[in-house]
Design an enzyme around this catalytic site. Structure first.
Site: not given
Length: 683
Positions: A310, A394
């Site tokens: 990420d 997320y």
């Protein structure tokens, strides 16, 4: 173009303009200046991926900080990444002198994805005939394609395509009604998109099709459904805050540090020092979240490709939220913005990217003497430096907490929505996932973060010791351990890089001391240190030789220690998307043969920590925040408790108790009269 270049330069460098701190992120004007310099040489029609600060070399920074009136001021330089058809250009632009310093054309390398890349993919899949046909098979008519959404992920690595073309995998969802939450309606096929050309190069379709769920699960409730017994909590600081900010340099409770911001790492803390009785002692040169990987645990094709980096593939800075008072942060807030680049080379700013505020942190210390009922209780506070970034489904809430006893705490809260996949009514998840809603399968996964610690504990020559709680030698009944109760802290020095590759051991409550071995504490005789206390350290569950094991080499161990190098910032490599892990990149490459000395050297400690997530229905449709935390704590660093001078909330010494006098309430500004009327710690 030349005229605009000169205008920008005149604005940036005119004599009366204060110059930014060398570690400050680039401003919008500096980004525009870098783009103008590149455009003058390489043309105006370029597609930009990155324009950000290229940090000065450490030695140059230290020399300038030591003698800013004498040493040369480090140059302002910009890191520039431009994307072409089948290649990228990597460059450094010297803003101080207005020239391109380096420019390299690379093939077989893919840069990180930007928000614009992700948004473009959703438009592509909605109009592609092959995608439309697959949606129709699942019962979604062409007229409803505007209700089809995708989370565009990097493809990880797929041996069918390699890394010569820039790809995304589109994980698809359906939203029957505008206010529905699409993750309750996952689709069972996955298009592969060429990011550069906008073509669908393939579609992965399961052998057995899965129906689309028809039952919504939304986290936005009807207002009538909300609880009515929640009363307001108001946080006020009528006299203002206890910290000062000059530019991006913060002073608070004897701490002083610079707050930077990176497009990949997000918050970067630099030159962290602590004023110990008038002596400014260096603690850490640089602290940042350098990388993370989220490997999913389903072996079924194509879910092996779900292992997002990420930070390295998307950027914790690029994806950061604009924070809101009363929602993301409460109290008296100081904000900092963050400026980035669009693909067209236009600067853009995310306001309120960083939130800085104080919070009550509970009891700092307390003691009541049972003999005479004398008591002292001191409430502590912490300075919170935070940002929140959204990686598709997320949210990661990152909090750097400074405490009055010299402790630095990193806390991360995970929230947002589970990544979901469709499942048939009678389907067996085989343990690789959980049905969290009818027809919705949430796969097992890990969140593994890599913390980069560049220490300067009383100086830049440091050493790391592994510390294990160990039973004393000798059997029960022996002279040296007659009752078998002896135990001690066994310290093992890491002398070479190879020795440092270590993992957490819960059976010994393992910690790591980052020490200055050139000094000793006058009382304990031990080295001054900061102890890394971190117990949420799951192993990388991918088997050795697996794809994620090769790509995420930094996650193979809890601790790596390397000798400092200016260009070693990103432990999974500088350009992460579509790497195969062969040859090794990043930390495994820097470890080399493991023979380099790290004993009393300028070192970097790389720490992998995180959690394993086995989803449950309570995590859906939106996850309650799940926190994790680690500490950097002073050990043998101060002569005694450094927080003794924090005003107590209440104190009564033995002589006051004996004389029948009331104690003093000082720390929270409560008057003596209020105490006498209402009692201890009255409000």
């Amino acid at each position: 173009m030349l005229e605009r270049l000169q205008q920008i330069r005149d604005c940036l460098f005119k004599p009366d303009t204060p110059q930014p701190h060398p570690l400050d992120p680039l401003s919008e004007l500096e980004i525009e200046y870098a783009v103008s310099i590149v455009s003058e040489t390489h043309g105006p029609k370029l597609r930009y991926n990155t324009v950000c600060l290229s940090e000065p070399k450490k030695a140059e920074m230290l020399a300038w900080l030591e003698a800013p009136e004498v040493a040369p001021r480090p140059l302002r330089e910009a890191e520039v990444v431009v994307v072409g058809h089948g290649y990228l250009c990597d460059g450094i632009v010297d803003l101080t002198n207005g020239v391109i310093k380096t420019w390299e054309k690379l093939t077989g390398v893919q840069p990180m994805l930007t928000v614009e890349d992700l948004q473009g993919t959703e438009k592509i899949i909605r109009t592609n005939r092959r995608v439309i046909e697959q949606c129709e098979i699942l019962g979604i008519p062409e007229k409803d394609m505007h209700k089809v959404y995708c989370d565009p992920w990097t493809i990880g690595y797929d041996e069918r395509f390699g890394n010569s073309i820039r790809l995304q995998q589109a994980i698809l969802y359906y939203r029957p009604n505008l206010d529905d939450m699409q993750y309750a309606f996952p689709l069972d096929f996955c298009p592969i998109v060429n990011t550069t050309t906008g073509e669908i190069v393939d579609i992965d379709i399961p052998a057995v099709r899965r129906p689309v769920n028809t039952i919504p699960s939304n986290y936005n409730l009807d207002p009538a459904a909300y609880r009515t017994d929640v009363k307001p909590i108001n946080i006020t600081q009528p006299d203002g805050v206890s910290f000062t900010v000059q530019g991006r340099v913060i002073e608070w409770q004897k701490f002083k540090l610079h707050v930077g911001f990176s497009h990949k790492e997000g918050i970067v803390l630099n030159n962290v020092t602590y004023d110990d009785g008038g002596v400014v002692r260096p603690l850490f040169w640089r602290l940042s979240l350098a990388e993370m990987v989220v490997p999913y645990g389903s072996p079924d094709y194509p879910h092996h490709r779900k292992h997002a980096f990420d930070l390295g593939e998307y950027g914790g800075g690029y994806m950061t939220n604009s924070l809101s008072l009363g929602c993301d942060c409460k109290g008296v807030i100081h904000y900092m913005d963050a400026s980035f680049i669009t693909a067209a080379g236009i600067p853009t700013t995310i306001p309120n990217a960083i939130c800085i505020h104080e919070e009550d942190s509970g009891i700092l210390f307390k003691h009541t003497d049972f003999r005479d009922n004398s008591v002292i209780v001191t409430r502590g506070r912490k300075l919170v430096i935070s940002h929140i970034f959204t990686a598709a489904n997320y949210e990661y809430c990152v909090y750097w907490n400074l405490h009055q006893d010299g402790t630095i705490q990193l806390e991360i809260k995970l929230t947002g929505v589970l990544n979901t996949y469709s499942m048939a009514p009678d389907e067996d998840t085989k343990g690789w996932g959980t049905q969290v809603h009818p027809g919705v399968n949430a796969h097992n996964h890990e969140h593994l973060f890599c913390l980069r610690i560049d220490p300067m504990i009383d100086g830049h020559k440091n050493t790391v010791f592994q510390v294990d709680a160990t039973r004393g030698e000798g059997e029960v009944g022996s002279a040296e351990n007659k009752y078998g109760n002896a135990f001690y802290a066994k310290k093992t020095k890491y002398s070479t890089v190879g020795e440092s590759l270590s993992d957490y051991d819960a059976s010994t409550s393992r910690t790591w001391d980052i020490c200055n071995t050139n000094k000793t504490h006058p009382y304990s005789g031990k080295f001054p240190s900061y102890k890394l206390v971190s117990r949420e350290t799951p192993p990388l569950l991918v088997k050795e030789g697996g794809l994620v094991w090769k790509r995420a080499g930094f996650a193979r161990h809890t601790i790596h220690v390397t000798k400092y190098a200016d260009d070693q910032i990103h432990p999974a490599g500088r350009h992460v998307p579509q790497t195969s892990g062969e040859p090794p990149m990043g930390l495994p490459e820097w470890v080399g043969d493991g023979t380099a000395s790290i004993d009393n050297e300028d070192i970097v400690v790389w720490h992998t920590f995180g959690l394993i997530h086995f989803p449950a229905p309570e995590d859906f449709p939106v996850m309650p925040a799940e926190p994790m935390s680690l500490l950097l704590r002073p050990r043998h660093f101060f002569l005694r408790n450094p927080a003794l001078d924090v005003p107590p909330s209440y104190v009564s010494v033995p002589s006051q108790v004996a004389a029948g006098k009331a104690g003093a309430v000082t720390g929270d500004g409560v008057s003596q009269l209020a105490f006498e009327q209402k009692g201890c710690c009255a409000k």
